[in-house]
Design a protein around this motif. Structure first.
Motif, PDB file in Angstrom:
ATOM      1  N   ASP A 277       0.835  -1.203   0.000  1.00 38.84           N
ATOM      2  CA  ASP A 277       0.000   0.000   0.000  1.00 38.84           C
ATOM      3  C   ASP A 277       0.866   1.249   0.000  1.00 38.84           C
ATOM      4  N   VAL A 278       0.487   2.231  -0.807  1.00 37.90           N
ATOM      5  CA  VAL A 278       1.254   3.483  -0.871  1.00 37.90           C
ATOM      6  C   VAL A 278       1.195   4.227   0.462  1.00 37.90           C
ATOM      7  N   HIS A 279       0.052   4.160   1.129  1.00 41.75           N
ATOM      8  CA  HIS A 279      -0.094   4.765   2.457  1.00 41.75           C
ATOM      9  C   HIS A 279      -0.409   3.644   3.438  1.00 41.75           C
ATOM     10  N   PRO A 280       0.629   2.972   3.951  1.00 44.84           N
ATOM     11  CA  PRO A 280       0.444   1.707   4.671  1.00 44.84           C
ATOM     12  C   PRO A 280      -0.096   1.874   6.085  1.00 44.84           C
ATOM     13  N   SER A 281      -0.713   0.809   6.552  1.00 45.56           N
ATOM     14  CA  SER A 281      -1.108   0.676   7.951  1.00 45.56           C
ATOM     15  C   SER A 281      -0.189  -0.362   8.587  1.00 45.56           C
ATOM     16  N   ALA A 282      -0.283  -0.505   9.899  1.00 49.27           N
ATOM     17  CA  ALA A 282       0.596  -1.431  10.610  1.00 49.27           C
ATOM     18  C   ALA A 282       0.249  -2.876  10.256  1.00 49.27           C
ATOM     19  N   ILE A 283       1.256  -3.630   9.804  1.00 45.76           N
ATOM     20  CA  ILE A 283       1.099  -5.036   9.468  1.00 45.76           C
ATOM     21  C   ILE A 283       2.248  -5.803  10.107  1.00 45.76           C
ATOM     22  N   SER A 284       1.928  -6.906  10.764  1.00 47.18           N
ATOM     23  CA  SER A 284       2.966  -7.765  11.323  1.00 47.18           C
ATOM     24  C   SER A 284       3.030  -9.056  10.528  1.00 47.18           C
ATOM     25  N   VAL A 285       4.247  -9.567  10.351  1.00 49.21           N
ATOM     26  CA  VAL A 285       4.451 -10.830   9.646  1.00 49.21           C
ATOM     27  C   VAL A 285       5.132 -11.813  10.592  1.00 49.21           C
ATOM     28  N   ASN A 286       4.951 -13.084  10.323  1.00 45.29           N
ATOM     29  CA  ASN A 286       5.484 -14.109  11.209  1.00 45.29           C
ATOM     30  C   ASN A 286       6.971 -14.341  10.978  1.00 45.29           C
ATOM     31  N   VAL A 287       7.702 -14.445  12.081  1.00 42.58           N
ATOM     32  CA  VAL A 287       9.073 -14.939  12.067  1.00 42.58           C
ATOM     33  C   VAL A 287       9.119 -16.076  13.078  1.00 42.58           C
ATOM     34  N   SER A 303      11.913  -9.657 -11.191  1.00 39.37           N
ATOM     35  CA  SER A 303      11.741 -10.995 -11.771  1.00 39.37           C
ATOM     36  C   SER A 303      11.918 -10.905 -13.280  1.00 39.37           C
ATOM     37  N   VAL A 304      11.810 -12.045 -13.952  1.00 45.35           N
ATOM     38  CA  VAL A 304      11.890 -12.069 -15.425  1.00 45.35           C
ATOM     39  C   VAL A 304      10.533 -11.759 -16.045  1.00 45.35           C
ATOM     40  N   GLN A 305       9.500 -11.666 -15.240  1.00 44.01           N
ATOM     41  CA  GLN A 305       8.134 -11.491 -15.738  1.00 44.01           C
ATOM     42  C   GLN A 305       7.899 -10.046 -16.183  1.00 44.01           C
ATOM     43  N   PRO A 306       7.441  -9.812 -17.426  1.00 44.30           N
ATOM     44  CA  PRO A 306       7.151  -8.441 -17.864  1.00 44.30           C
ATOM     45  C   PRO A 306       6.166  -7.775 -16.909  1.00 44.30           C
ATOM     46  N   TYR A 307       6.314  -6.438 -16.762  1.00 39.55           N
ATOM     47  CA  TYR A 307       5.565  -5.746 -15.723  1.00 39.55           C
ATOM     48  C   TYR A 307       4.052  -5.884 -15.863  1.00 39.55           C
ATOM     49  N   ASP A 308       3.525  -5.818 -17.112  1.00 39.13           N
ATOM     50  CA  ASP A 308       2.074  -5.889 -17.271  1.00 39.13           C
ATOM     51  C   ASP A 308       1.553  -7.284 -16.919  1.00 39.13           C
ATOM     52  N   GLU A 309       2.327  -8.313 -17.248  1.00 46.69           N
ATOM     53  CA  GLU A 309       1.942  -9.673 -16.870  1.00 46.69           C
ATOM     54  C   GLU A 309       1.979  -9.827 -15.341  1.00 46.69           C
ATOM     55  N   PHE A 310       2.993  -9.262 -14.720  1.00 45.69           N
ATOM     56  CA  PHE A 310       3.103  -9.329 -13.255  1.00 45.69           C
ATOM     57  C   PHE A 310       1.916  -8.652 -12.581  1.00 45.69           C
ATOM     58  N   LEU A 311       1.606  -7.430 -13.002  1.00 45.10           N
ATOM     59  CA  LEU A 311       0.539  -6.662 -12.358  1.00 45.10           C
ATOM     60  C   LEU A 311      -0.847  -7.213 -12.682  1.00 45.10           C
ATOM     61  N   ASP A 312      -1.041  -7.693 -13.916  1.00 45.26           N
ATOM     62  CA  ASP A 312      -2.337  -8.274 -14.278  1.00 45.26           C
ATOM     63  C   ASP A 312      -2.576  -9.583 -13.530  1.00 45.26           C
ATOM     64  N   THR A 313      -1.548 -10.400 -13.418  1.00 46.31           N
ATOM     65  CA  THR A 313      -1.670 -11.662 -12.684  1.00 46.31           C
ATOM     66  C   THR A 313      -1.937 -11.397 -11.210  1.00 46.31           C
ATOM     67  N   LEU A 314      -1.298 -10.386 -10.679  1.00 49.86           N
ATOM     68  CA  LEU A 314      -1.472 -10.052  -9.270  1.00 49.86           C
ATOM     69  C   LEU A 314      -2.915  -9.649  -8.981  1.00 49.86           C
ATOM     70  N   ARG A 320      -7.879  -4.115 -11.962  1.00 52.01           N
ATOM     71  CA  ARG A 320      -6.431  -4.099 -12.198  1.00 52.01           C
ATOM     72  C   ARG A 320      -5.786  -2.794 -11.736  1.00 52.01           C
ATOM     73  N   ARG A 321      -6.594  -1.749 -11.544  1.00 52.10           N
ATOM     74  CA  ARG A 321      -6.035  -0.508 -11.028  1.00 52.10           C
ATOM     75  C   ARG A 321      -5.430  -0.698  -9.642  1.00 52.10           C
ATOM     76  N   GLN A 322      -5.957  -1.694  -8.892  1.00 56.15           N
ATOM     77  CA  GLN A 322      -5.476  -1.927  -7.537  1.00 56.15           C
ATOM     78  C   GLN A 322      -3.997  -2.318  -7.522  1.00 56.15           C
ATOM     79  N   SER A 323      -3.563  -3.064  -8.526  1.00 57.83           N
ATOM     80  CA  SER A 323      -2.143  -3.441  -8.583  1.00 57.83           C
ATOM     81  C   SER A 323      -1.306  -2.358  -9.265  1.00 57.83           C
ATOM     82  N   TYR A 324      -1.825  -1.780 -10.339  1.00 53.69           N
ATOM     83  CA  TYR A 324      -1.040  -0.785 -11.080  1.00 53.69           C
ATOM     84  C   TYR A 324      -0.766   0.464 -10.240  1.00 53.69           C
ATOM     85  N   ARG A 325      -1.731   0.867  -9.436  1.00 52.51           N
ATOM     86  CA  ARG A 325      -1.548   2.107  -8.683  1.00 52.51           C
ATOM     87  C   ARG A 325      -0.599   1.946  -7.501  1.00 52.51           C
TER      88      ARG A 325
END
Length: 404
Positions: A277-287, A303-314, A320-325
Motif C-alpha cells: 500500500d502506498v499509504h500503509p497501515s501497521a502489518i505484522s508478519v510471522n518470524v 523478476s523475469v516477468q514483464p511488468y504488465d503480466e506481473f501486475l495483471d496476474t497479481l 487491475r487498477r489496484q495493482s497498477y496504482r
C-alpha cells in the motif's frame, strides 16, 4: 499533503553530496532555526577512491570520492519531526538519520578519529575544517563514561544499530553487548510505520543484473548508511522470508513472479495489497516463534516477468487498477541500457493508472559490472548509472505525498 511527522528526535545526522546542498544554505538553516542548540558540519572532499571513480581529477584519472557534507544538529528542548529537518535543508529525508544525545561522537567520525576510520586509514580531517558552535576538542578530551553510556544507549533506542556502536568503540560494545541488543529490539518493537511507501518493479532476462540493480538503487537512496545490512533485507526462501529482518528501510523481493508472491501469502490478495500500500497501515508478519512489524519505506520487486503480466496476474479478477496504482516506477533492464516507466497517476494525479511516461535507453550494464570489474569499481559504476532513477524517485516521492 501527508508529512512523515511520526519520526521525531532531538538529534540528526545528515549526509548529502555537496552538489545537492550549498554551504550558504547550511549556514542559513543553522542561523534561522533557534531550536538547534548545537551543530557541526564538515565537507568530506579528500577521501581517496582507490579505483578512481569520483569527481575530482588532476590527470584525467578521477581519484577522489564525490565531495559530501556531514551535518550534525541537536535540539535540546524539542523533538523535531525528521520531515521538518528535511524541509529546512531542502533535501530528501533519505539523507537524514536521527541521532539522539550529544553530537560529539558524530564529530569524532567527521574528523575520522573514530576507531573504524583509523583502522581503515581514512583521511584525517583537520580541526579547522570542522565548523561548529561547541568546544568539541575539549569535549572529546573529557568524554565521561556516563556521557558515553547516554550516547550509545539513547542512540540504539532510537535506531542506531548495535554494530555501529561496535565500529565506534569496541570496548564499550563488548562490555554492554547484551543491553545494546535488548535496547535495539525495543526500538524495533516501537518503530512507526512510514506515512508513505514506494514500490518499484524491475524486470529483465536472467542475465540482466536485476538483483545488482535493486541493491545499487537501495544503496544510492540510503547512501548515508555504512553497510548493506543496515539498508535492505532480501526476501529469500518461502519458509524464512523475514528471518533476520531488522526493519531496514528497503525490502528486496528477489526473483518474485506474481504467482510466487500470491503463493507465499496463500493467495491473500488483501494482505499483499496492504504490504504494498502506498499509504500503509501497521502489518505484522510471522518470524520464528514471534512476529515483526513491517516498517520499510521501499519495496523493490524483481523478476523475469514483464511488468504488465506481473501486475495483471497479481490483480486477477479484481480491478487491475489496484495493482497498477501501487507501483509508481517500473524498470526494464536490457543488456547495456534500461528503460524507466513512470506511472502517470503519480505524476499528474489523474486516473491514468495504467499509462506511463517513459525514459528509454538509459546507459547501464548491470549484468556485466560485477563480472568485468572489481567489487569497489563495480559499485562506483553502478552508482553513476543508477543516478537517473534516484532523481526520478526523489521527484515522485514529492508528488506521491500529495495523494490522499
Amino acid at each position: 499533503m501527508m508529512k512523515n511527522n511520526l519520526i521525531k528526535a532531538r538529534g540528526f545526522h545528515i549526509v548529502t553530496k555537496q552538489s545537492y546542498l550549498s554551504e550558504d544554505k547550511i549556514k542559513n538553516v543553522l542561523n534561522r532555526y533557534k531550536t538547534i542548540t548545537s551543530w557541526a558540519y564538515i565537507l568530506h572532499d579528500k577521501e581517496i577512491d582507490e579505483v578512481g571513480c569520483g569527481e575530482d581529477s588532476d590527470d584525467g584519472l578521477k581519484k577522489f570520492k564525490d565531495a559530501h557534507w556531514h551535518i550534525a544538529i541537536y535540539c535540546k528542548d524539542n523533538r523535531i519531526p525528521l520531515s521538518s529537518v528535511a524541509s529546512w535543508f531542502g533535501i530528501g529525508d533519505n539523507f537524514i538519520d536521527k541521532s539522539e544525545g550529544s553530537i560529539i561522537y558524530i564529530i569524532k567520525y567527521m574528523l575520522h578519529e573514530d576507531e573504524e576510520s583509523v583502522r581503515l586509514n581514512k583521511h584525517r580531517y583537520d580541526d579547522s575544517e570542522l565548523k561548529t558552535n561547541i568546544n568539541f576538542r575539549n569535549e572529546l578530551n573529557h568524554i565521561s563514561k556516563k556521557k558515553k553510556r547516554e550516547y550509545f544507549f539513547t542512540g540504539v533506542l532510537n535506531g542506531m544499530h548495535p554494530d555501529e556502536c561496535r565500529e565506534i568503540d569496541r570496548y564499550f560494545y563488548a562490555e554492554n553487548m547484551d543491553k545494546l541488543i535488548r535496547l535495539y529490539k525495543d526500538y524495533l518493537n516501537h518503530k512507526p510505520v512510514p506515512s508513505t511507501r514506494y514500490n518499484i518493479y524491475i524486470y529483465g532476462d536472467s542475465s540482466s543484473g536485476k538483483d545488482c540493480f535493486a541493491k545499487a538503487l537501495a544503496r544510492a537512496i540510503y547512501n548515508n548508511k555504512s553497510k548493506d545490512e543496515y539498508i535492505y533485507h532480501t526476501i529469500g526462501s518461502p519458509k524464512t522470508m523475514f528471518e533476520n529482518y531488522l526493519q531496514q528501510e528497503v525490502i528486496i523481493w528477489n526473483d518474485m513472479r506474481a504467482e510466487s508472491l500470491l503463493s507465499r501469502f496463500n493467495n491473500d490478495i488483501g494482505l499483499i495489497y496492504n504490504i504494498f500500500d502506498v499509504h500503509p497501515s501497521a502489518i505484522s508478519v510471522n518470524v520464528k516463534y514471534s512476529s515483526i512489524k513491517l516498517t520499510n519505506r521501499i519495496n523493490i520487486v524483481h523478476s523475469v516477468q514483464p511488468y504488465d503480466e506481473f501486475l495483471d496476474t497479481l490483480s486477477g479478477n479484481e480491478d487491475r487498477r489496484q495493482s497498477y496504482r501501487r507501483f509508481p516506477i517500473i524498470i526494464h533492464l536490457k543488456e547495456d541500457t534500461y528503460d524507466v516507466f513512470i506511472n502517470k497517476f503519480f505524476m499528474d494525479r489523474t486516473e491514468s493508472f495504467t499509462e506511463y511516461y517513459r525514459k528509454i535507453d538509459i546507459p547501464g550494464s548491470f549484468g556485466k559490472y560485477r563480472i568485468l570489474y572489481s567489487s569497489e569499481e563495480a559499485h562506483q559504476k553502478e552508482q553513476r548509472a543508477i543516478k537517473p532513477v534516484v532523481d526520478i524517485y526523489n521527484d515522485i516521492r514529492n508528488k506521491i505525498e500529495h495523494i490522499v
